[in-house]
Design a protein around this motif. Sequence first.
Motif, PDB file in Angstrom:
ATOM      1  N   ILE A  64      31.584  29.168  37.390  1.00  0.00           N
ATOM      2  CA  ILE A  64      32.395  28.031  36.947  1.00  0.00           C
ATOM      3  C   ILE A  64      31.648  26.714  37.136  1.00  0.00           C
ATOM      4  CG2 ILE A  64      33.529  27.703  39.188  1.00  0.00           C
ATOM      5  CD1 ILE A  64      35.145  27.280  35.718  1.00  0.00           C
ATOM      6  N   PHE A  65      30.703  26.680  38.093  1.00  0.00           N
ATOM      7  CA  PHE A  65      29.969  25.439  38.352  1.00  0.00           C
ATOM      8  C   PHE A  65      29.095  25.026  37.168  1.00  0.00           C
ATOM      9  CE2 PHE A  65      26.857  28.619  39.437  1.00  0.00           C
ATOM     10  CZ  PHE A  65      25.626  28.055  39.126  1.00  0.00           C
ATOM     11  N   LEU A  66      28.857  25.948  36.241  1.00  0.00           N
ATOM     12  CA  LEU A  66      28.032  25.622  35.072  1.00  0.00           C
ATOM     13  C   LEU A  66      28.838  24.966  33.946  1.00  0.00           C
ATOM     14  CD1 LEU A  66      25.752  28.786  34.836  1.00  0.00           C
ATOM     15  CD2 LEU A  66      25.124  26.500  35.635  1.00  0.00           C
ATOM     16  N   MET A  67      30.160  24.960  34.068  1.00  0.00           N
ATOM     17  CA  MET A  67      30.976  24.402  32.985  1.00  0.00           C
ATOM     18  C   MET A  67      30.714  22.900  32.790  1.00  0.00           C
ATOM     19  SD  MET A  67      35.024  24.964  32.187  1.00  0.00           S
ATOM     20  CE  MET A  67      35.710  23.792  33.362  1.00  0.00           C
ATOM     21  N   PRO A  68      30.735  22.058  33.847  1.00  0.00           N
ATOM     22  CA  PRO A  68      30.392  20.650  33.629  1.00  0.00           C
ATOM     23  C   PRO A  68      28.963  20.458  33.128  1.00  0.00           C
ATOM     24  CG  PRO A  68      31.484  20.946  35.748  1.00  0.00           C
ATOM     25  CD  PRO A  68      31.157  22.304  35.235  1.00  0.00           C
ATOM     26  N   VAL A  69      28.061  21.365  33.525  1.00  0.00           N
ATOM     27  CA  VAL A  69      26.671  21.270  33.069  1.00  0.00           C
ATOM     28  C   VAL A  69      26.595  21.478  31.556  1.00  0.00           C
ATOM     29  CG1 VAL A  69      24.372  22.296  33.241  1.00  0.00           C
ATOM     30  CG2 VAL A  69      25.768  22.002  35.302  1.00  0.00           C
ATOM     31  N   ALA A  70      27.369  22.442  31.065  1.00  0.00           N
ATOM     32  CA  ALA A  70      27.383  22.694  29.614  1.00  0.00           C
ATOM     33  C   ALA A  70      27.873  21.462  28.859  1.00  0.00           C
ATOM     34  CB  ALA A  70      28.274  23.901  29.312  1.00  0.00           C
ATOM     35  N   GLY A  71      28.935  20.844  29.381  1.00  0.00           N
ATOM     36  CA  GLY A  71      29.431  19.618  28.741  1.00  0.00           C
ATOM     37  C   GLY A  71      28.412  18.501  28.784  1.00  0.00           C
ATOM     38  N   SER A  72      27.681  18.397  29.890  1.00  0.00           N
ATOM     39  CA  SER A  72      26.678  17.345  30.026  1.00  0.00           C
ATOM     40  C   SER A  72      25.513  17.562  29.064  1.00  0.00           C
ATOM     41  CB  SER A  72      26.179  17.311  31.471  1.00  0.00           C
ATOM     42  OG  SER A  72      25.353  16.213  31.697  1.00  0.00           O
ATOM     43  N   VAL A  73      25.111  18.814  28.876  1.00  0.00           N
ATOM     44  CA  VAL A  73      24.028  19.110  27.932  1.00  0.00           C
ATOM     45  C   VAL A  73      24.450  18.724  26.511  1.00  0.00           C
ATOM     46  CG1 VAL A  73      22.704  20.971  26.864  1.00  0.00           C
ATOM     47  CG2 VAL A  73      22.999  20.919  29.353  1.00  0.00           C
ATOM     48  N   LEU A  74      25.680  19.066  26.137  1.00  0.00           N
ATOM     49  CA  LEU A  74      26.170  18.684  24.804  1.00  0.00           C
ATOM     50  C   LEU A  74      26.235  17.163  24.670  1.00  0.00           C
ATOM     51  CD1 LEU A  74      29.023  21.301  24.253  1.00  0.00           C
ATOM     52  CD2 LEU A  74      26.812  21.190  23.097  1.00  0.00           C
ATOM     53  N   LEU A  75      26.639  16.494  25.742  1.00  0.00           N
ATOM     54  CA  LEU A  75      26.688  15.027  25.723  1.00  0.00           C
ATOM     55  C   LEU A  75      25.295  14.445  25.441  1.00  0.00           C
ATOM     56  CD1 LEU A  75      28.491  12.645  28.161  1.00  0.00           C
ATOM     57  CD2 LEU A  75      26.008  12.496  28.004  1.00  0.00           C
ATOM     58  N   LEU A 279      33.738  22.005  42.157  1.00  0.00           N
ATOM     59  CA  LEU A 279      34.841  22.710  41.487  1.00  0.00           C
ATOM     60  C   LEU A 279      35.058  24.112  42.052  1.00  0.00           C
ATOM     61  CD1 LEU A 279      34.386  21.836  37.689  1.00  0.00           C
ATOM     62  CD2 LEU A 279      36.103  20.966  39.254  1.00  0.00           C
ATOM     63  N   VAL A 280      33.993  24.735  42.505  1.00  0.00           N
ATOM     64  CA  VAL A 280      34.113  26.084  43.057  1.00  0.00           C
ATOM     65  C   VAL A 280      35.011  26.083  44.298  1.00  0.00           C
ATOM     66  CG1 VAL A 280      32.837  27.993  44.099  1.00  0.00           C
ATOM     67  CG2 VAL A 280      31.861  26.762  42.143  1.00  0.00           C
ATOM     68  N   PHE A 281      34.915  25.025  45.101  1.00  0.00           N
ATOM     69  CA  PHE A 281      35.645  24.977  46.369  1.00  0.00           C
ATOM     70  C   PHE A 281      36.984  24.249  46.262  1.00  0.00           C
ATOM     71  CE2 PHE A 281      31.129  25.298  47.395  1.00  0.00           C
ATOM     72  CZ  PHE A 281      31.128  26.439  48.194  1.00  0.00           C
ATOM     73  N   ILE A 282      37.061  23.221  45.388  1.00  0.00           N
ATOM     74  CA  ILE A 282      38.312  22.479  45.252  1.00  0.00           C
ATOM     75  C   ILE A 282      38.496  22.115  43.772  1.00  0.00           C
ATOM     76  CG2 ILE A 282      37.102  20.359  45.960  1.00  0.00           C
ATOM     77  CD1 ILE A 282      39.813  19.435  47.164  1.00  0.00           C
ATOM     78  N   PRO A 283      39.057  23.037  42.984  1.00  0.00           N
ATOM     79  CA  PRO A 283      39.139  22.847  41.528  1.00  0.00           C
ATOM     80  C   PRO A 283      39.873  21.592  41.092  1.00  0.00           C
ATOM     81  CG  PRO A 283      39.685  25.108  42.154  1.00  0.00           C
ATOM     82  CD  PRO A 283      39.594  24.330  43.417  1.00  0.00           C
ATOM     83  N   ARG A 284      40.770  21.052  41.936  1.00  0.00           N
ATOM     84  CA  ARG A 284      41.569  19.893  41.551  1.00  0.00           C
ATOM     85  C   ARG A 284      40.734  18.625  41.340  1.00  0.00           C
ATOM     86  NH1 ARG A 284      46.479  21.055  39.406  1.00  0.00           N
ATOM     87  NH2 ARG A 284      47.848  22.220  40.812  1.00  0.00           N
ATOM     88  N   VAL A 285      39.484  18.608  41.804  1.00  0.00           N
ATOM     89  CA  VAL A 285      38.685  17.385  41.644  1.00  0.00           C
ATOM     90  C   VAL A 285      38.156  17.251  40.220  1.00  0.00           C
ATOM     91  CG1 VAL A 285      37.970  17.408  44.064  1.00  0.00           C
ATOM     92  CG2 VAL A 285      36.463  18.411  42.334  1.00  0.00           C
ATOM     93  N   GLY A 286      38.229  18.297  39.402  1.00  0.00           N
ATOM     94  CA  GLY A 286      37.667  18.254  38.064  1.00  0.00           C
ATOM     95  C   GLY A 286      38.624  17.687  37.035  1.00  0.00           C
ATOM     96  N   GLY A 287      38.075  17.297  35.888  1.00  0.00           N
ATOM     97  CA  GLY A 287      38.890  16.831  34.767  1.00  0.00           C
ATOM     98  C   GLY A 287      39.519  15.481  35.020  1.00  0.00           C
ATOM     99  N   TYR A 288      40.495  15.153  34.180  1.00  0.00           N
ATOM    100  CA  TYR A 288      41.134  13.845  34.282  1.00  0.00           C
ATOM    101  C   TYR A 288      42.280  13.830  35.279  1.00  0.00           C
ATOM    102  CZ  TYR A 288      43.542  16.329  30.507  1.00  0.00           C
ATOM    103  OH  TYR A 288      44.167  17.288  29.745  1.00  0.00           O
ATOM    104  N   GLY A 289      42.705  14.997  35.767  1.00  0.00           N
ATOM    105  CA  GLY A 289      43.577  15.049  36.926  1.00  0.00           C
ATOM    106  C   GLY A 289      45.053  14.846  36.693  1.00  0.00           C
ATOM    107  N   HIS A 290      45.511  14.807  35.445  1.00  0.00           N
ATOM    108  CA  HIS A 290      46.943  14.589  35.211  1.00  0.00           C
ATOM    109  C   HIS A 290      47.785  15.732  35.781  1.00  0.00           C
ATOM    110  CE1 HIS A 290      46.555  11.428  31.759  1.00  0.00           C
ATOM    111  NE2 HIS A 290      45.813  11.145  32.803  1.00  0.00           N
ATOM    112  N   ASP A 291      47.318  16.969  35.635  1.00  0.00           N
ATOM    113  CA  ASP A 291      48.059  18.102  36.186  1.00  0.00           C
ATOM    114  C   ASP A 291      48.114  18.032  37.714  1.00  0.00           C
ATOM    115  OD1 ASP A 291      48.465  19.060  33.647  1.00  0.00           O
ATOM    116  OD2 ASP A 291      46.784  20.473  33.705  1.00  0.00           O
TER     117      ASP A 291
END
Length: 567
Positions: A64-75, A279-291
């Motif tokens: 799961i730690f590679l998910m932000p990396v994938a977004g960053s590469v596309l960016l 994200l692996v240890f505390i998933p809530r820190v990811g994304g925009y956090g509305h949930d």
Amino acid sequence: MNHPTTPRLQIRRILPLTRQINILLYAVALGLAVGFISLAYRWSFKSCGTVFRGAFDSLPVNLIFLMPVAGSVLLILVVKVLRAEVREYVPEVIESSIRNTALRLKDGLVCFVTSALTLGSGGSAGPEGPMAFTGASVGSALGRRLRLDNRHAKILLGAGAAAGIAAMFNAPLAGVLFALELILFNDLTMSAVTPVILSSVAASAVSFHFLGDHPTFRVPLFAMNSYLELFAYAVLGVAGGFVSALFCRTMHLAGRFFHHLRLGTATPVLGALVVGGLLVFIPRVGGYGHDAIDAILHGEGTLPFFTALVFFKILATALTLQSGNSGGIFAPALLIGAALGAGVGGGLQLTFPGAGSVEAYALIGMAAVMAGTIHTPLTAMMLIFELTRDYHTILPLMTVTVISTLVAYGMGSESLYIAPLSRKKLDFRMIRDLGSLGDVHAVNLMRHHFAAVRPGDSPAEIRRKLQRYPYKRALYLTTDDRLLGYLSLDTLHLLDTFSLDELSQSFRQVIHPQDTLYETLHKLRTAEGILPVVDEGGRVRGIISNKIFIEKYLPLLKVSSAKRSGI
């Protein structure tokens, strides 16, 4: 004696009113456009999130730690293809307002796409800042297309930003205050406030129509058992100020860290990689956090979890944004505030069982950290009020926003929106305090008559010229008015011995006709005597000195104030 009103005089009276009505119509059209763009933006980052989660759900959970990396590469690929760069969005809008420069639609498009990729892939950032930038870029493009003057173009810039915030939060009043506090420098004249309000209303109407008339977060019923709880909310305000200062300091240190690494285009990937590890240890820190905010506002979580979320969300946001990934700080500040408020509320309940609910403190904590982080207490207060639509929140909100801002400011913390401007030597506080003179430029302040000496002038002729003007310096110009330097009165007795070229001295700096009032004041502060006003072609247009500035200050203040009021 009453003079008859001529048709020409009637037309002159009607024209300003017609111009103002046109600006209002443009503001409404701008708000509608930004409202529809916000719908597309919501769909884009939520769709990106669905795609990224769907792709990584089929992989081992430890990847799961590679998910932000994938977004960053596309960016990085998007930025390369479009030949653009990721910007600090709200600070860019503020700087555009200060310098009277235009924002490009292309930059708005890049912001739209890159922030959707960062948010969808789990980067810790918010969508509201990018939407404000996109709205402002549309407003700026509209003003440029209509060839409006600087003042009205700036108003449409602010109106677009207001529409973006209003549409994202379903909070039209918060959008208006955001634009007035930050973008338009507290310009409360009718000619500025009215277009901003109409644009915010139009964008909110689009959002309400398609998404429903409900706030962004599911807010619980607010209750305060006793007005003595205001002392507890004051404690929350102090805590909010400290956490806000920590947030700002962490952002600054992360920025310096990534700057010194000098990894170039690979920097966003490194930041995303570390965030992915979190994200692996505390998933809530990811994304925009509305949930995550919704969960906290409805009592989910424990005191250790809230404490961890405050610090790790700060770290994740700093790593995401300062490494060059795209997004805003609004939503992270709200999540940090909700976690802080829940933690403070939980601690108070352990100490004083009769204290208010954890959910109530979480709600008010959102305003505390937001106000302390961006130094806009009115916007923070109004945003949370619009989310609750409950008048009982007003006193706690007023308490925490003011105290949090004062504590953060007292600790030397700059607003996260203003710190980038300070690095560019732009003093936002001074610009804001200039009020109605914010639209004045050096060309409005300069004096056209001055002592000028030229090559070939005789000593007697030079002395005659200097006697005509009460200045201690004479400009040394070429025959076509280009600046060579200046001649000081102290050197007049040497004219019979030395040539002008030998006696002339160079100005350390010059003023340009389109320099803002702030830039002119900053140059005069370090100048002795007069400074020349030099155009792009190198020709001298006039001079400015501290004395000349003081003489013209009050008349310009009256004229500029009248223009701003629509007179």
